[in-house]
Motif scaffolding. Structure first.
Motif, PDB file in Angstrom:
ATOM      1  N   UNK A  70       2.030 -41.177 -20.805  1.00  0.00           N
ATOM      2  CA  UNK A  70       1.481 -40.162 -19.902  1.00  0.00           C
ATOM      3  C   UNK A  70       2.000 -38.773 -20.277  1.00  0.00           C
ATOM      4  N   UNK A  71       3.284 -38.678 -20.590  1.00  0.00           N
ATOM      5  CA  UNK A  71       3.866 -37.395 -20.993  1.00  0.00           C
ATOM      6  C   UNK A  71       3.255 -36.925 -22.305  1.00  0.00           C
ATOM      7  N   UNK A  72       2.963 -37.856 -23.202  1.00  0.00           N
ATOM      8  CA  UNK A  72       2.335 -37.518 -24.480  1.00  0.00           C
ATOM      9  C   UNK A  72       0.956 -36.911 -24.256  1.00  0.00           C
ATOM     10  N   UNK A  73       0.181 -37.498 -23.343  1.00  0.00           N
ATOM     11  CA  UNK A  73      -1.168 -36.970 -23.062  1.00  0.00           C
ATOM     12  C   UNK A  73      -1.101 -35.541 -22.516  1.00  0.00           C
ATOM     13  N   UNK A  74      -0.143 -35.261 -21.626  1.00  0.00           N
ATOM     14  CA  UNK A  74      -0.035 -33.942 -20.997  1.00  0.00           C
ATOM     15  C   UNK A  74       0.496 -32.891 -21.974  1.00  0.00           C
ATOM     16  N   UNK A  75       1.437 -33.273 -22.829  1.00  0.00           N
ATOM     17  CA  UNK A  75       2.090 -32.290 -23.707  1.00  0.00           C
ATOM     18  C   UNK A  75       1.473 -32.177 -25.092  1.00  0.00           C
ATOM     19  N   UNK A  76       0.768 -33.222 -25.517  1.00  0.00           N
ATOM     20  CA  UNK A  76       0.237 -33.217 -26.885  1.00  0.00           C
ATOM     21  C   UNK A  76       1.290 -33.604 -27.910  1.00  0.00           C
ATOM     22  N   UNK A  77       2.430 -34.071 -27.457  1.00  0.00           N
ATOM     23  CA  UNK A  77       3.507 -34.515 -28.351  1.00  0.00           C
ATOM     24  C   UNK A  77       3.396 -36.030 -28.470  1.00  0.00           C
ATOM     25  N   UNK A  78       3.505 -36.550 -29.691  1.00  0.00           N
ATOM     26  CA  UNK A  78       3.329 -37.992 -29.895  1.00  0.00           C
ATOM     27  C   UNK A  78       4.395 -38.794 -29.157  1.00  0.00           C
TER      28      UNK A  78
END
Length: 189
Positions: free
Chosen positions: A25-33
């Motif tokens: 979920x954090x990856x989707x929001x931040x764009x970080x893998x």
């Protein structure tokens, strides 16, 4: 610096878990893998602003919270009185050396001028009462709201000039005039 950076990963993980977010979920929001986020949290990847800023935004926390920046100390000074002869002195600066600030209460009993000299430069402001200043050939009585400044290599003495204590704010610096900010009149065009 290494100690601070080593603590970033555990903080990232703690903040993410407190918010109930998954790495995905954090990856989707931040764009970080997900793999980069996982390596950040485990300490296998060194944090950078490019990575920490989007994470801070996503969690709605200050960047300071993620990096563990030290808290800013309380700027208030709580002076304690020190007696110098019959004068009560409250030091108002924390750092030794350089410009020093003091609040002084001078009782009426101090009335015999004994001028002295020393290195430095002094400025004072009369907060209440009346103060007698002997400076070189000058002997003046200063009232509430008046200020004086002088080179302390000139023989000087000050004491109470009334039946109530005089209270002053004093700034003293061993650097002489360099410690004072001066304004000059601009030439008229």
């Amino acid at each position: 610096m290494d100690a601070v950076l080593n603590e970033v990963g555990p903080r990232l993980k703690r903040v993410r878990k407190e918010r109930g977010a998954t790495l995905a979920a954090l990856s989707r929001v931040t764009g970080i893998s997900v793999s980069t986020l996982s390596r950040l949290e485990s300490g296998q990847r060194r944090p950078s602003l490019e990575l920490l800023l989007p994470i801070a935004r996503a969690h709605k926390v200050a960047l300071d919270e993620l990096v563990g920046a030290p808290e800013v100390a309380d700027p208030r000074i709580r002076p304690s009185a020190v007696l110098h002869g019959d004068i009560t002195v409250y030091p108002l600066t924390r750092q030794p050396g350089g410009l020093q600030a003091f609040k002084m209460i001078i009782p009426p009993s101090r009335d015999t001028p004994k001028p002295r000299t020393h290195e430095g430069y002094e400025w004072f402001y009369v907060l209440s009462g009346r103060l007698r200043l002997v400076l070189g050939e000058h002997d003046v009585v200063m009232r509430t709201g008046e200020a004086a400044e002088f080179d302390t290599r000139v023989p000087h003495w000050f004491g109470c000039a009334g039946d109530r204590p005089a209270e002053i704010l004093s700034l003293f610096g061993p650097q002489g005039e360099r410690m004072h900010l001066r304004t000059r009149n601009r030439p008229k065009s």
